[in-house]
Write a protein that holds these residues in place. Structure first.
Motif, short mmCIF file in Angstrom:
data_model
loop_
_atom_site.label_atom_id
_atom_site.label_comp_id
_atom_site.label_asym_id
_atom_site.label_seq_id
_atom_site.Cartn_x
_atom_site.Cartn_y
_atom_site.Cartn_z
N VAL A 18 7.97 -1.72 -4.07
CA VAL A 18 7.11 -0.64 -3.58
C VAL A 18 7.76 0.01 -2.37
O VAL A 18 7.80 1.24 -2.24
N GLY A 19 8.29 -0.81 -1.46
CA GLY A 19 8.95 -0.28 -0.28
C GLY A 19 10.14 0.60 -0.63
O GLY A 19 10.35 1.66 -0.02
N ASP A 20 10.91 0.17 -1.63
CA ASP A 20 12.05 0.98 -2.05
C ASP A 20 11.60 2.34 -2.58
O ASP A 20 12.25 3.37 -2.34
N LEU A 21 10.48 2.36 -3.29
CA LEU A 21 9.94 3.62 -3.80
C LEU A 21 9.54 4.54 -2.64
O LEU A 21 9.81 5.75 -2.66
N LEU A 22 8.91 3.96 -1.63
CA LEU A 22 8.49 4.77 -0.49
C LEU A 22 9.70 5.30 0.28
O LEU A 22 9.71 6.46 0.73
N ASP A 23 10.72 4.47 0.42
CA ASP A 23 11.93 4.92 1.13
C ASP A 23 12.64 6.03 0.35
O ASP A 23 13.25 6.91 0.94
N LYS A 24 12.55 5.95 -0.97
CA LYS A 24 13.20 6.97 -1.79
C LYS A 24 12.45 8.29 -1.76
O LYS A 24 13.06 9.36 -1.61
N HIS A 25 11.13 8.23 -1.88
CA HIS A 25 10.35 9.46 -2.03
C HIS A 25 9.77 9.96 -0.71
O HIS A 25 9.43 11.13 -0.60
N ARG A 26 9.56 9.10 0.26
CA ARG A 26 9.11 9.47 1.60
C ARG A 26 7.85 10.37 1.57
O ARG A 26 7.84 11.49 2.09
N PRO A 27 6.76 9.85 0.97
CA PRO A 27 5.52 10.66 0.88
C PRO A 27 4.78 10.69 2.21
O PRO A 27 5.00 9.85 3.09
N ASP A 28 3.86 11.66 2.32
CA ASP A 28 2.96 11.72 3.47
C ASP A 28 1.74 10.82 3.26
O ASP A 28 1.15 10.34 4.23
N VAL A 29 1.33 10.67 2.00
CA VAL A 29 0.20 9.83 1.64
C VAL A 29 0.52 9.16 0.30
O VAL A 29 1.17 9.77 -0.56
N VAL A 30 0.05 7.93 0.13
CA VAL A 30 0.14 7.25 -1.16
C VAL A 30 -1.27 7.10 -1.72
O VAL A 30 -2.19 6.68 -1.00
N ALA A 31 -1.44 7.47 -2.98
CA ALA A 31 -2.70 7.27 -3.68
C ALA A 31 -2.46 6.25 -4.79
O ALA A 31 -1.56 6.44 -5.61
N ALA A 32 -3.22 5.17 -4.78
CA ALA A 32 -2.99 4.11 -5.74
C ALA A 32 -4.28 3.67 -6.39
O ALA A 32 -5.33 3.65 -5.75
N GLN A 33 -4.18 3.35 -7.66
CA GLN A 33 -5.30 2.70 -8.34
C GLN A 33 -5.00 1.22 -8.34
O GLN A 33 -4.01 0.77 -8.90
N VAL A 34 -5.85 0.47 -7.67
CA VAL A 34 -5.62 -0.98 -7.53
C VAL A 34 -6.81 -1.68 -8.16
O VAL A 34 -7.84 -1.88 -7.53
N ASP A 35 -6.69 -2.04 -9.44
CA ASP A 35 -7.83 -2.66 -10.10
C ASP A 35 -7.41 -3.81 -10.99
O ASP A 35 -8.17 -4.24 -11.83
N SER A 36 -6.23 -4.33 -10.81
CA SER A 36 -5.81 -5.42 -11.68
C SER A 36 -5.47 -6.67 -10.87
O SER A 36 -6.21 -7.63 -10.86
N ALA A 37 -4.37 -6.65 -10.17
CA ALA A 37 -3.94 -7.85 -9.46
C ALA A 37 -4.05 -7.66 -7.96
O ALA A 37 -3.71 -6.63 -7.42
N ASP A 38 -4.56 -8.68 -7.27
CA ASP A 38 -4.62 -8.62 -5.82
C ASP A 38 -3.25 -8.39 -5.21
O ASP A 38 -3.10 -7.74 -4.19
N GLU A 39 -2.23 -8.97 -5.85
CA GLU A 39 -0.89 -8.86 -5.31
C GLU A 39 -0.47 -7.41 -5.19
O GLU A 39 0.16 -7.01 -4.21
N LEU A 40 -0.81 -6.60 -6.18
CA LEU A 40 -0.40 -5.20 -6.14
C LEU A 40 -0.99 -4.49 -4.93
O LEU A 40 -0.30 -3.75 -4.23
N GLY A 41 -2.27 -4.72 -4.68
CA GLY A 41 -2.89 -4.11 -3.51
C GLY A 41 -2.20 -4.51 -2.22
O GLY A 41 -1.98 -3.69 -1.33
N ARG A 42 -1.84 -5.78 -2.12
CA ARG A 42 -1.17 -6.26 -0.90
C ARG A 42 0.24 -5.68 -0.80
O ARG A 42 0.69 -5.32 0.30
N TRP A 43 0.93 -5.60 -1.91
CA TRP A 43 2.28 -5.04 -1.87
C TRP A 43 2.25 -3.60 -1.38
O TRP A 43 3.04 -3.20 -0.53
N VAL A 44 1.33 -2.83 -1.96
CA VAL A 44 1.26 -1.41 -1.58
C VAL A 44 0.80 -1.28 -0.13
O VAL A 44 1.35 -0.49 0.64
N ASN A 45 -0.20 -2.08 0.26
CA ASN A 45 -0.67 -2.05 1.64
C ASN A 45 0.46 -2.40 2.61
O ASN A 45 0.68 -1.71 3.61
N ASP A 46 1.17 -3.48 2.33
CA ASP A 46 2.24 -3.91 3.23
C ASP A 46 3.31 -2.85 3.35
O ASP A 46 3.77 -2.53 4.47
#
Ligand code: ZN
Length: 199
Positions: A53-81
């Motif tokens: 997830v961090g690599d994606l953010l470093d590549k695209h450098r968005p102002d805001v991330v919008a995520a649908q987090v409804d499956s695994a807790d890990e995904l929410g934590r990864w995106v949050n971190d």
């Protein structure tokens, strides 16, 4: 006239990264287009780690991330971190049985998802959710999420759901309630960066 004012507020130069293009996010994307947001990056792939997830953010450098987090807790934590450590605002949607939820993280100003995990392990933001976002529900959440993104990008008012989950109970006539979670000054993800938290 509203559109002209919003463009003046910088939406034409804004970049939103959307993680997940199906389900709930599918209805949000047209609203983001309608707002005149200048750049949308839409990614629909399985994510395997916080580093990815961090690599994606470093590549695209968005102002805001919008995520649908409804499956695994890990995904929410990864995106949050990944977002919190880069000080990128995050807006999330999900479903919990018959309840929909919208929450956001405004780095430096609100607590993050890790704060919720540490202090409210049973709070809705931390629950493992199953998506039941049928069309009408998806459309409503898309509107709410896009509006929260508008708040963050323009700052015409404070983000409404920063460390403050909004629930919509579709088994109870669409009743709503909010559940704030406190910031944790010792949070390993956002604690040292908190300046003037809303809550
Ligand atoms: Zn935190």
């Amino acid at each position: 006239m509203v559109r002209l004012r919003i463009v003046d507020d910088g939406l034409a130069d804004a970049h939103v990264l959307v993680l997940g293009t199906g389900g709930l996010n599918a209805s949000m994307i047209p609203y983001l287009c309608g707002l005149g947001i200048g750049q949308l990056t839409l990614l629909d792939r399985a994510l395997a780690s916080s580093r990815q997830v961090g690599d994606l953010l470093d590549k695209h450098r968005p102002d805001v991330v919008a995520a649908q987090v409804d499956s695994a807790d890990e995904l929410g934590r990864w995106v949050n971190d990944a977002c919190a450590t880069r000080e990128i605002p995050l807006v999330c949607t999900g479903m919990w049985h018959t309840e929909a939820i919208v929450w956001s993280v405004d780095p430096g100003l609100s607590g993050c998802l890790e704060c919720a995990f540490r202090q409210q392990p049973d709070s809705a933001a931390t629950r493992n959710r199953g998506s039941r976002g049928i069309g009408q529900i998806s459309a409503l959440l898309g509107e709410l999420t896009a509006f929260e993104i508008l708040r963050i990008l323009t700052r015409f008012e404070e983000p409404a759901y920063a460390a403050n989950s909004l629930f919509v109970d579709f088994a109870n006539g669409g009743a709503t309630h909010e559940q704030p979670w406190p910031r944790d000054p010792t949070c390993p993800v956002c604690g040292p960066k908190l300046a003037q938290p809303y809550r």
